[in-house]
Design a protein around this motif. Sequence first.
Motif, PDB file in Angstrom:
ATOM      1  N   LEU A 205       0.861  -1.182   0.000  1.00 42.53           N
ATOM      2  CA  LEU A 205       0.000   0.000   0.000  1.00 42.53           C
ATOM      3  C   LEU A 205       0.894   1.227   0.000  1.00 42.53           C
ATOM      4  CD1 LEU A 205      -2.745   1.469   0.268  1.00 42.53           C
ATOM      5  CD2 LEU A 205      -2.479   1.265   2.760  1.00 42.53           C
ATOM      6  N   ASN A 206       0.880   1.955  -1.102  1.00 42.65           N
ATOM      7  CA  ASN A 206       1.637   3.199  -1.205  1.00 42.65           C
ATOM      8  C   ASN A 206       0.707   4.391  -1.004  1.00 42.65           C
ATOM      9  OD1 ASN A 206       4.515   2.723  -1.827  1.00 42.65           O
ATOM     10  ND2 ASN A 206       3.691   1.562  -3.564  1.00 42.65           N
ATOM     11  N   LEU A 207       1.183   5.351  -0.196  1.00 48.28           N
ATOM     12  CA  LEU A 207       0.433   6.582   0.065  1.00 48.28           C
ATOM     13  C   LEU A 207       1.233   7.764  -0.474  1.00 48.28           C
ATOM     14  CD1 LEU A 207      -0.662   6.073   3.791  1.00 48.28           C
ATOM     15  CD2 LEU A 207      -1.989   5.562   1.739  1.00 48.28           C
ATOM     16  N   PRO A 208       1.001   8.174  -1.719  1.00 45.94           N
ATOM     17  CA  PRO A 208       1.698   9.348  -2.246  1.00 45.94           C
ATOM     18  C   PRO A 208       1.191  10.621  -1.568  1.00 45.94           C
ATOM     19  CG  PRO A 208       0.742   7.993  -4.009  1.00 45.94           C
ATOM     20  CD  PRO A 208       0.128   7.546  -2.725  1.00 45.94           C
ATOM     21  N   LEU A 209       2.133  11.460  -1.147  1.00 49.87           N
ATOM     22  CA  LEU A 209       1.797  12.719  -0.480  1.00 49.87           C
ATOM     23  C   LEU A 209       2.335  13.870  -1.320  1.00 49.87           C
ATOM     24  CD1 LEU A 209       2.810  11.693   3.158  1.00 49.87           C
ATOM     25  CD2 LEU A 209       0.528  11.596   2.133  1.00 49.87           C
ATOM     26  N   PRO A 210       1.530  14.895  -1.584  1.00 47.61           N
ATOM     27  CA  PRO A 210       1.995  15.979  -2.447  1.00 47.61           C
ATOM     28  C   PRO A 210       2.959  16.919  -1.738  1.00 47.61           C
ATOM     29  CG  PRO A 210      -0.250  16.423  -1.704  1.00 47.61           C
ATOM     30  CD  PRO A 210       0.107  15.041  -1.220  1.00 47.61           C
ATOM     31  N   PRO A 211       3.889  17.520  -2.488  1.00 51.55           N
ATOM     32  CA  PRO A 211       4.788  18.511  -1.892  1.00 51.55           C
ATOM     33  C   PRO A 211       3.991  19.619  -1.206  1.00 51.55           C
ATOM     34  CG  PRO A 211       5.496  17.971  -4.119  1.00 51.55           C
ATOM     35  CD  PRO A 211       4.163  17.315  -3.924  1.00 51.55           C
ATOM     36  N   GLU A 212       4.549  20.083  -0.101  1.00 51.72           N
ATOM     37  CA  GLU A 212       3.985  21.162   0.715  1.00 51.72           C
ATOM     38  C   GLU A 212       2.758  20.739   1.517  1.00 51.72           C
ATOM     39  OE1 GLU A 212       5.888  23.580   1.099  1.00 51.72           O
ATOM     40  OE2 GLU A 212       7.165  23.274  -0.654  1.00 51.72           O
ATOM     41  N   SER A 213       2.378  19.468   1.435  1.00 51.30           N
ATOM     42  CA  SER A 213       1.335  19.003   2.357  1.00 51.30           C
ATOM     43  C   SER A 213       1.959  18.815   3.738  1.00 51.30           C
ATOM     44  CB  SER A 213       0.712  17.696   1.859  1.00 51.30           C
ATOM     45  OG  SER A 213       1.675  16.661   1.809  1.00 51.30           O
ATOM     46  N   GLY A 214       1.148  18.855   4.749  1.00 53.53           N
ATOM     47  CA  GLY A 214       1.678  18.834   6.110  1.00 53.53           C
ATOM     48  C   GLY A 214       1.195  17.656   6.917  1.00 53.53           C
TER      49      GLY A 214
END
Length: 310
Positions: A205-214
């Motif tokens: 299970l991969n959880l991609p997180l966008p840049p500048e998200s906190g």
Amino acid sequence: MTSKTALLTHADCLAHVTPDGHPEQVARLEHVLYALQPLEVARITAPLAADDDILRIHPASYLAELRRASPSEGHRALDADTWMSPGSLDAAFRGAGAMVRAVDMVLGGEAPNAFAAVRPPGHHAETDTPMGFCLFGNAALGVKHALDHHGLNRVAVVDFDVHHGNGTQDLLWDEPRALLISSQQIPLFPGTGRASETGAHDNILNLPLPPESGGAHMRREYQHKALPRLRDFAPQLIIISAGFDAHADDPLAQLNWSTEDFAWLTAEICEIAADVCQGRVVSTLEGGYDLNALSASVRAHVQELMKAAT
């Protein structure tokens, strides 16, 4: 069984010397060990892994090539990012040995949980390719050791390093007894870790997180996706690839986590471990390149392990 969290490390991990200006520097571990010095943990000398341990995940040809590449002086580049010095191979064997010993301790009832303060990190090392500062896949080695040596049926890895653990994914892709949950900034090195990458047995299970998200975004993703999946898998052991480069102060990425976010996530993992696997958690250091943020976040991480151990 001691009620104390086990802390495994070795001075050899300080002898892996990278070129001046390299982010994966000796000072990382020095700062971590200084931050952990006041804590009441069980301090364990990390052994050298045996060749047979390494061969659980890497082929003999890979180990032989690393030995051939190991320099007698100076530095040798394995790729643009990954370097060896005369002490690097022993450091890597200590990191792998720390994971094997930690798994043995936790599964054998010698410690409730454990943290390996080691370097070089491991989660970018693929089956036969060193990369991303990494030589041996320590987290995947811990999984295979628990499955094949201790006879477990289900082991989970949670990797919260800001960079995707492509090596761990490669090494566990076709392992149906393992679940890999990995959160990472996308886009970012190494370019893998998209949600569509789910493993040969729907075991990733991969959880991609966008840049500048906190941290708030991270917490929602874990609460809605990762933590329920982890609990449903009911692992008999949880291994953490503990990278701290998602911190807002880290120079190599653009997530904005706080020290408290790492503490929260560690506590959530430990709560599930308490419910499904007698609290059995083994954590190993991965990334984190702002020295102050790294040391503060590691201390918070280990303090949560200590709370869970009591």
